[in-house]
Design an enzyme around this catalytic site. Structure first.
Site, mmCIF file in Angstrom:
data_model
loop_
_atom_site.group_PDB
_atom_site.id
_atom_site.type_symbol
_atom_site.label_atom_id
_atom_site.label_comp_id
_atom_site.label_asym_id
_atom_site.label_seq_id
_atom_site.Cartn_x
_atom_site.Cartn_y
_atom_site.Cartn_z
ATOM 1 C CB CYS A 169 35.789 52.955 46.251
ATOM 2 S SG CYS A 169 35.878 52.984 44.453
ATOM 3 C CG HIS A 188 37.987 57.622 44.470
ATOM 4 N ND1 HIS A 188 39.097 57.347 43.709
ATOM 5 C CD2 HIS A 188 37.206 56.504 44.415
ATOM 6 C CE1 HIS A 188 39.003 56.113 43.213
ATOM 7 N NE2 HIS A 188 37.877 55.580 43.631
HETATM 8 N N1 LIG Z 1 40.281 49.059 43.361
HETATM 9 C C1 LIG Z 1 39.445 49.721 44.149
HETATM 10 O O1 LIG Z 1 39.734 50.827 44.647
HETATM 11 C C2 LIG Z 1 38.084 49.128 44.460
HETATM 12 C C3 LIG Z 1 37.294 49.778 45.384
HETATM 13 C C4 LIG Z 1 36.022 49.260 45.691
HETATM 14 C C5 LIG Z 1 35.598 48.106 45.092
HETATM 15 N N2 LIG Z 1 36.389 47.482 44.179
HETATM 16 C C6 LIG Z 1 35.889 46.228 43.617
HETATM 17 O O2 LIG Z 1 36.684 45.173 44.200
HETATM 18 C C7 LIG Z 1 36.854 44.108 43.260
HETATM 19 C C8 LIG Z 1 38.348 43.866 43.027
HETATM 20 O O3 LIG Z 1 38.910 45.040 42.467
HETATM 21 P P1 LIG Z 1 40.463 45.177 42.170
HETATM 22 O O4 LIG Z 1 40.667 46.607 41.876
HETATM 23 O O5 LIG Z 1 41.249 44.511 43.240
HETATM 24 O O6 LIG Z 1 40.617 44.305 40.801
HETATM 25 P P2 LIG Z 1 41.931 43.640 40.184
HETATM 26 O O7 LIG Z 1 43.146 44.394 40.619
HETATM 27 O O8 LIG Z 1 41.658 43.511 38.737
HETATM 28 O O9 LIG Z 1 41.989 42.174 40.860
HETATM 29 C C9 LIG Z 1 41.073 41.165 40.498
HETATM 30 C C10 LIG Z 1 41.353 39.886 41.271
HETATM 31 O O10 LIG Z 1 40.398 38.882 40.863
HETATM 32 C C11 LIG Z 1 41.084 37.750 40.293
HETATM 33 N N3 LIG Z 1 40.339 37.228 39.138
HETATM 34 C C12 LIG Z 1 40.211 37.801 37.911
HETATM 35 N N4 LIG Z 1 39.456 37.007 37.113
HETATM 36 C C13 LIG Z 1 39.114 35.921 37.848
HETATM 37 C C14 LIG Z 1 38.357 34.747 37.577
HETATM 38 N N5 LIG Z 1 37.790 34.526 36.383
HETATM 39 N N6 LIG Z 1 38.228 33.829 38.571
HETATM 40 C C15 LIG Z 1 38.797 34.026 39.772
HETATM 41 N N7 LIG Z 1 39.529 35.123 40.098
HETATM 42 C C16 LIG Z 1 39.676 36.062 39.139
HETATM 43 C C17 LIG Z 1 42.446 38.275 39.881
HETATM 44 O O11 LIG Z 1 43.352 37.183 39.849
HETATM 45 P P3 LIG Z 1 44.595 37.101 38.782
HETATM 46 O O12 LIG Z 1 45.700 37.959 39.355
HETATM 47 O O13 LIG Z 1 44.915 35.652 38.765
HETATM 48 O O14 LIG Z 1 44.066 37.625 37.484
HETATM 49 C C18 LIG Z 1 42.728 39.271 41.009
HETATM 50 O O15 LIG Z 1 43.136 38.583 42.157
HETATM 51 C C19 LIG Z 1 36.096 44.531 41.988
HETATM 52 O O16 LIG Z 1 34.809 43.995 42.022
HETATM 53 C C20 LIG Z 1 36.054 46.059 42.110
HETATM 54 O O17 LIG Z 1 34.988 46.632 41.409
HETATM 55 C C21 LIG Z 1 37.628 47.963 43.854
#
Ligand SMILES: NC(=O)c1ccc[n+]([C@@H]2O[C@H](COP(=O)([O-])OP(=O)(O)OC[C@H]3O[C@@H](n4cnc5c(N)ncnc54)[C@H](OP(=O)(O)O)[C@@H]3O)[C@@H](O)[C@H]2O)c1
Length: 350
Positions: A151, A243
């Site tokens: 991001c 950010h």
């Molecule tokens: N947040 C941001 O602003 C942002 C920006 C750019 C990129 N990202 C990237 O985007 C991705 C997601 O980020 P996020 O912030 O949405 O994370 P998050 O809120 O922690 O969500 C993670 C998701 O993945 C699932 N998950 C976790 N462990 C898993 C497993 N072992 N097998 C299958 N599914 C699993 C979770 O399901 P459950 O609910 O069942 O645990 C949830 O749906 C990451 O790689 C992050 O680095 C995030």
């Protein structure tokens, strides 16, 4: 006819944003939602702790969440494209499995720097999509993986792209990054309230390496990385979304504030991108006020898809310094992923 899409990691911060932004999308229809085994086999409306201020779309409330494996997804529906919002340490093999058969647009870091995987910001380097053919041949797969940057990288690199024509050579930046960037539940409240944490795992390395690939040149079968130097210092701050980055740049050819402002103001990216449904009117929005951009006031500019730049001024050490702001879960995540998929559709990759 619309494409049926799956969202991998649909219950997380980015997954929820995908669902919100795709609710009335003209080309993509959300048919499959996956998450971890903890959430699988439950209805999305029951298992997802919805954190957005919009209502959870009716359509997804009753969808059953499936576990994140190709076998389960295939049984559920025919999928044309998967948006991956999986944690970086989970995404690697899972995305490889899906890419055997279908296109995967990934927000995770696992494959971003793979030599045959595109790392795309549609307004900056759409020509890098040609790596997809290289990847399909190398890996002998029917689908493919195409990745979105981190991001903080997205907003920084959109602001750096127009500066390349002024002889950009060095970049230093410090970030103030919102809590939603850490996913949910993210940072514990007792750690962040009344505080700033001057460390985000892996973030500085991503900011120092990803823009070099994105600003590099496609050379037929690989990317020749840009040779600019970047130094980043990252902080987590007590802010929900958005950010803010303070950026210092050295320019070898043209150093005036007026010329930099003009370059920012006229930056559009390729015309074919501006016609896509999720493209903002302008990728960069220049703010004249002396105290902008500000996260609370400006993160939703052009539905959160524009990067706001301001405070462009001379610097006693570097050529120029400025501030830039982006909405991390829209421009930095789901919004960019959707724009990326629209570009893939227009270029006949899906
Ligand atoms: N947040 C941001 O602003 C942002 C920006 C750019 C990129 N990202 C990237 O985007 C991705 C997601 O980020 P996020 O912030 O949405 O994370 P998050 O809120 O922690 O969500 C993670 C998701 O993945 C699932 N998950 C976790 N462990 C898993 C497993 N072992 N097998 C299958 N599914 C699993 C979770 O399901 P459950 O609910 O069942 O645990 C949830 O749906 C990451 O790689 C992050 O680095 C995030």
């Amino acid at each position: 006819m619309k494409y049926d899409v799956a969202i991998l990691g649909a219950t997380g911060a980015v997954g929820q944003r995908y669902i919100e932004l795709l609710e009335d999308h003209p080309w993509f229809d959300v048919g499959v939602l996956t998450a971890s085994e903890r959430s699988a086999k439950n209805r999305y409306g029951e298992v997802c702790d919805w954190k957005l201020s919009s209502e959870m779309p009716e359509k997804v409330k009753n969808l059953e969440v499936v576990s994140t494996s190709l076998k389960d997804v295939k049984r559920t529906d025919q999928v044309d494209l998967a948006f991956s919002a999986l944690p970086g340490d989970v995404a690697g093999p899972v995305e490889d499995e899906f890419a055997e058969n279908i296109p995967v647009v990934s927000k995770a870091s696992a494959h971003r720097m793979d030599a045959d995987v595109p790392l795309i910001i549609p307004e900056v380097n759409p020509e890098h999509l040609e790596l997809i053919e290289v990847q399909k041949e190398n890996k002998e797969r029917n689908g493919f993986i195409s990745t979105d940057p981190n991001c903080s990288t997205i907003q920084l690199t959109i602001s750096l792209k127009p500066l390349m024509e002024l002889g950009l050579s060095e970049v230093a930046l410090t970030t103030l990054q919102a809590l939603s960037g850490a996913g949910y539940p993210g940072v514990a409240s007792l750690d962040i309230v009344d505080n700033v944490i001057p460390y985000i795992s892996g973030e500085e390395h991503k900011l120092e390496s990803e823009p070099l690939k994105i600003l590099g040149d496609f050379e037929g079968d690989h990317i020749e990385e840009s040779d600019i130097d970047i130094s980043a210092s990252c902080n987590r701050v007590d802010l929900k979304d958005g950010h803010l980055e303070s950026v210092w740049v050295d320019l070898e050819d043209e150093k005036s504030v007026d010329r930099v402002l003009e370059t920012f103001e006229t930056f559009e990216g390729p015309q074919k991108i501006s016609r896509l449904p999720s493209a903002p009117e302008r990728p960069l929005e220049v703010m004249d006020e002396k105290d902008r951009p500000q996260p609370r006031l400006d993160r939703n500019t052009n539905e959160g898809m524009s990067v706001c730049v301001g405070r462009v001024r001379d610097d006693p050490i570097f050529s120029i310094k400025y501030s830039c702001l982006g909405h991390n879960t829209i421009r930095g995540a789901a919004g960019s992923g959707i724009l990326h998929a629209e570009l893939l559709e227009k270029e006949d990759y899906i």
